[in-house]
Design an enzyme around this catalytic site. Structure first.
Site: not given
Ligand SMILES: *[C@@H]1O[C@H](CO)[C@@H](O)[C@H](O)[C@H]1NC(C)=O
Ligand SMILES: *[C@@H]1O[C@H](CO)[C@@H](O)[C@H](O)[C@H]1NC(C)=O
Ligand SMILES: *[C@@H]1O[C@H](CO)[C@@H](O)[C@H](O)[C@H]1NC(C)=O
Ligand SMILES: *[C@@H]1O[C@H](CO)[C@@H](O)[C@H](O)[C@H]1NC(C)=O
Ligand SMILES: *[C@@H]1O[C@H](CO)[C@@H](O)[C@H](O)[C@H]1NC(C)=O
Ligand SMILES: *[C@@H]1O[C@H](CO)[C@@H](O)[C@H](O)[C@H]1NC(C)=O
Ligand SMILES: *[C@@H]1O[C@H](CO)[C@@H](O)[C@H](O)[C@H]1NC(C)=O
Length: 650
Positions: A421, A608
């Protein structure tokens, strides 16, 4: 330089090791310890000057077949034998038969070489189980076509001739590679008649066993393995120079590869033209770990032919992998499990479907020939893991030839979420790592900082747990880092950027980037009046209506907990929080920034779907790379928007 040297050294080591294996135990293949081709001479009857024999070539190799243009069987007579006649095959040369006047033999050669007849041979030339064009199927794939027979009438012998065996058998199948042992007397072949009530036997049986050595057949390997996975964008290609090194001229698309076993006998075909690659292998097997479901996982297996002038009919591929101990469905290939002795891993054999993909076609100028299938495997929850390359194959053979595997240190690894990230943003804003840390000594927190446009940017990454070495996720670490950063850096605005789970029932999709409006905890249950509200810890993000309008981000409520999974109690709290997205840090950051009166905004990208049918941890890894790109883009847009504005303009 050093890496080339060590690679060469490895190559040399392996060669020495395998050659040694060959001379000691006849090229023993641990996956097919009993494999051999047995040539049997069954004497069916004696004649006045010789005998009639049925010669059978039986391929006992599980996954090595004899391909077009077929076998060539030769031997040397020890006396003056001639072959009077033959059915089911023919001798390639008649030889000097000038000594014979009335009846002319089929062959008078001292060292005759036999070839099989084609399936369309005339009835008068046939014998039982003959005429397969020299092709012998692999024993594990098609035992009924793994042997071939022909009959010879041998004569011109005198005296007590019944023990004069042929000597020095040679088997080309079709190129070199096979070494045949001595012809020995064995128990006569027996078969039963009258429904098994009576046994009949031949007069005598001679046998020779031929074994294969890849190092006699090919000087260089002919096949290599490449790997990829859904959880890492890196493709691990075949090891460089697996099957030879390409020439210095990088611009060419076709290369000449030496020493590949060739079907024809003319001199040019000793050189095979293949596509120029860094591995120079005529064959490449690619293993892609494609999906990971609750109870299953899926692999895509692709076999590519880089030859410009060679098709492989009835090819097969063998894969050693512990995952085959569970049930597996193969969609576009035929398959079977092979028995293994002294092996913990299972070994699966794959081959093409008839009339569909049992022919692996040659490459042309545009693309390589290839066949592909997907394989769905059941999970053994005790063994299955995405870590340490467990899902990657242990060993692969193509047509019985070992395929060169990449080294384990080049396998695609599970990515590390926080670093994945943070790093693209560090590069984007051209930040540098702070080596004289503003944080206390010994903490793992990492700070990157720099000037981007008119902004002074710091990216703080909580780093790796000092005890276990994994990312320091969760609220404890997040609140400490937030507190220390505010104390040390006195920021005007904090952006908590990261990934999150989303609820599709609330409209979240994978890849969505949300700006959180409200942030609360869902795993601090204190069922006492007022303490219950303290536990939930609801806070508002700093309001930024102009960013929302300008950047077209989604807005939703964020719920934070220290667990990656979701218990039913958590689920009830999340519903009560009216959350669209769920993370493991947001509410802790909100608590500290609210405490110290620093405005904070929360940019969260969905990796997700929590209320979907896939296991969260697996889906998270699968989508991480793509979603991180979306997150980075959104954060960059926010930062670009911030530039030159005051807080009230957001
Ligand atoms: C050849 O293969 C057969 C079948 O696997 C086996 O029974 C036989 O022992 C082998 N012969 C030799 C000499 O290894
Ligand atoms: C078989 O080969 C061996 C070794 O090459 C040789 O000594 C022998 O004479 C050969 N036998 C016949 C019958 O040619
Ligand atoms: C053929 O064999 C005979 C003896 O059987 C011999 O006299 C003759 O020279 C041989 N011919 C050739 C071309 O070798
Ligand atoms: C097939 O048999 C015929 C006679 O029966 C013979 O002339 C011919 O050479 C044979 N062909 C082969 C390929 O053996
Ligand atoms: C013929 O040879 C076999 C074995 O080589 C031997 O056992 C047998 O006694 C011989 N027969 C005669 C008549 O010499
Ligand atoms: C391979 O198969 C293709 C298609 O059937 C054919 O055009 C080509 O000539 C074959 N190549 C060889 C070397 O047999
Ligand atoms: C799969 O292989 C078996 C054994 O060789 C064969 O009998 C069967 O027909 C094959 N199936 C297909 C669809 O080719």
């Amino acid at each position: 330089m050093e890496s080339i040297l060590s690679r060469l050294w490895r190559f040399a080591l392996r060669l020495i090791f395998l050659l040694a294996m060959c001379s000691f135990s006849d090229c023993y293949d641990p996956l097919d310890p009993n494999g051999n081709i047995t040539v049997t001479f069954d004497i069916l009857q004696w004649t006045v000057d010789g005998y009639v024999a049925r010669v059978t070539i039986q391929n006992f190799y599980q996954y090595r077949h004899v391909d077009k243009p077929g076998w060539q069987l030769g031997w040397t007579w020890t006396r003056n034998e001639v072959i009077w006649s033959m059915s089911g095959a023919f001798a390639t040369q008649q030889g000097n038969c000038s000594a014979f006047k009335s009846q002319i033999p089929h062959s008078c050669k001292k060292d005759p070489v036999m070839l099989d007849l084609m399936p369309e041979a005339l009835p008068q030339n046939r014998s039982e189980d003959c005429c397969r064009g020299g092709i012998l199927a692999a024993w594990a794939i098609n035992p009924f076509n793994s042997f071939s027979s022909f009959e010879i009438t041998v004569g011109n012998l005198e005296g007590n001739y019944s023990a004069y065996k042929p000597a020095n058998l040679t088997l080309m199948a079709p190129g070199p590679g096979y070494t045949c042992g001595p012809v020995v007397d064995t128990d006569p072949t027996v078969w039963s008649v009258i429904g098994g009530k009576r046994e009949e036997q031949v007069f005598r049986t001679w046998k020779s066993t031929c074994t294969y050595s890849s190092y006699i057949a090919n000087k260089n390997p002919v096949c290599c393995v490449s790997l990829s996975t859904f959880y890492n964008p890196t493709i691990t290609s075949c090891p460089q120079c697996s099957c030879g090194c390409r020439t210095a001229d990088q611009s060419r698309t076709s290369c000449i590869r030496q020493d590949y076993p060739s079907s024809q006998t003319d001199s040019l075909s000793n050189f095979d033209r293949v596509q120029c690659t860094d591995h120079m292998c005529p064959l490449q097997v690619h293993w892609h770990v494609k999906n990971n479901y609750m109870d299953h996982w899926r692999v895509k297996l692709t076999i590519s032919n880089h030859n410009y002038g060679k098709n492989y009919s009835d090819w097969n591929v063998l894969v050693q992998h512990p995952g085959f101990s569970q049930s597996a469905t193969t969609y576009s290939f035929n398959s079977t499990l092979l028995p293994t002795v002294g092996f913990t891993d299972e070994v699966a054999l794959f081959w093409g479907l008839e009339y569909y993909n049992n022919e692996l076609l040659q490459a042309d100028e545009k693309q390589q020939g290839s066949v592909t299938t997907e394989i769905l495997l059941s999970k053994d929850s005790k063994a299955f893991t995405l870590r340490n390359g467990w899902t990657l194959p242990r060993r692969i053979y193509f047509n019985g030839e070992n395929c060169e595997m990449p080294l384990p240190d080049t396998f695609p690894m599970l990515p590390n979420a926080m670093q994945t990230e943070a790093l693209p943003l560090v590069n984007k804003f051209q930040l540098s790592e702070d080596h004289n840390s503003v944080f206390p000594k010994g903490v793992p927190w990492v700070r990157y900082h720099g000037i981007y446009k008119d902004l002074n940017i710091n990216i703080i990454w909580p780093g790796k747990d000092t005890v276990l070495g994994v990312d320091s996720v969760g609220t404890v670490s997040a609140s400490l880092v937030t507190y220390a950063s505010i104390q040390a850096l006195q920021p005007d605005l904090i952006i908590n950027a990261g990934t999150a789970g989303g609820f599709k029932a609330k409209g979240a999709c994978i890849g969505d980037v949300f700006l959180a409006s409200d942030i609360a905890f869902h795993d601090r249950r204190i069922p006492i009046p007022v303490f219950d509200l303290y536990g939930v810890g609801l806070r508002q993000a700093f309001s930024t209506p102009n960013i929302l309008k300008e950047l077209n981000l989604k807005v939703g409520k964020l719920s934070t907990g220290d667990s990656l999974d979701m218990s039913p109690q958590d689920e009830a709290s999340i519903t009560a929080n009216d959350a669209t997205i769920k993370d493991m840090e947001g509410a802790a950051v909100a608590y500290v920034t609210n405490l110290l009166k620093v405005p904070a905004i929360f940019v969260k990208a969905v990796t997700d779907i929590v209320d979907g049918d896939k296991p969260t941890s697996e889906e998270f890894l699968q989508n991480l790379a793509a979603v991180t790109a979306a997150l980075d883009q959104a954060v960059t847009q926010v930062v670009d928007f911030l530039n030159g504005k005051s807080l009230s303009e957001l």
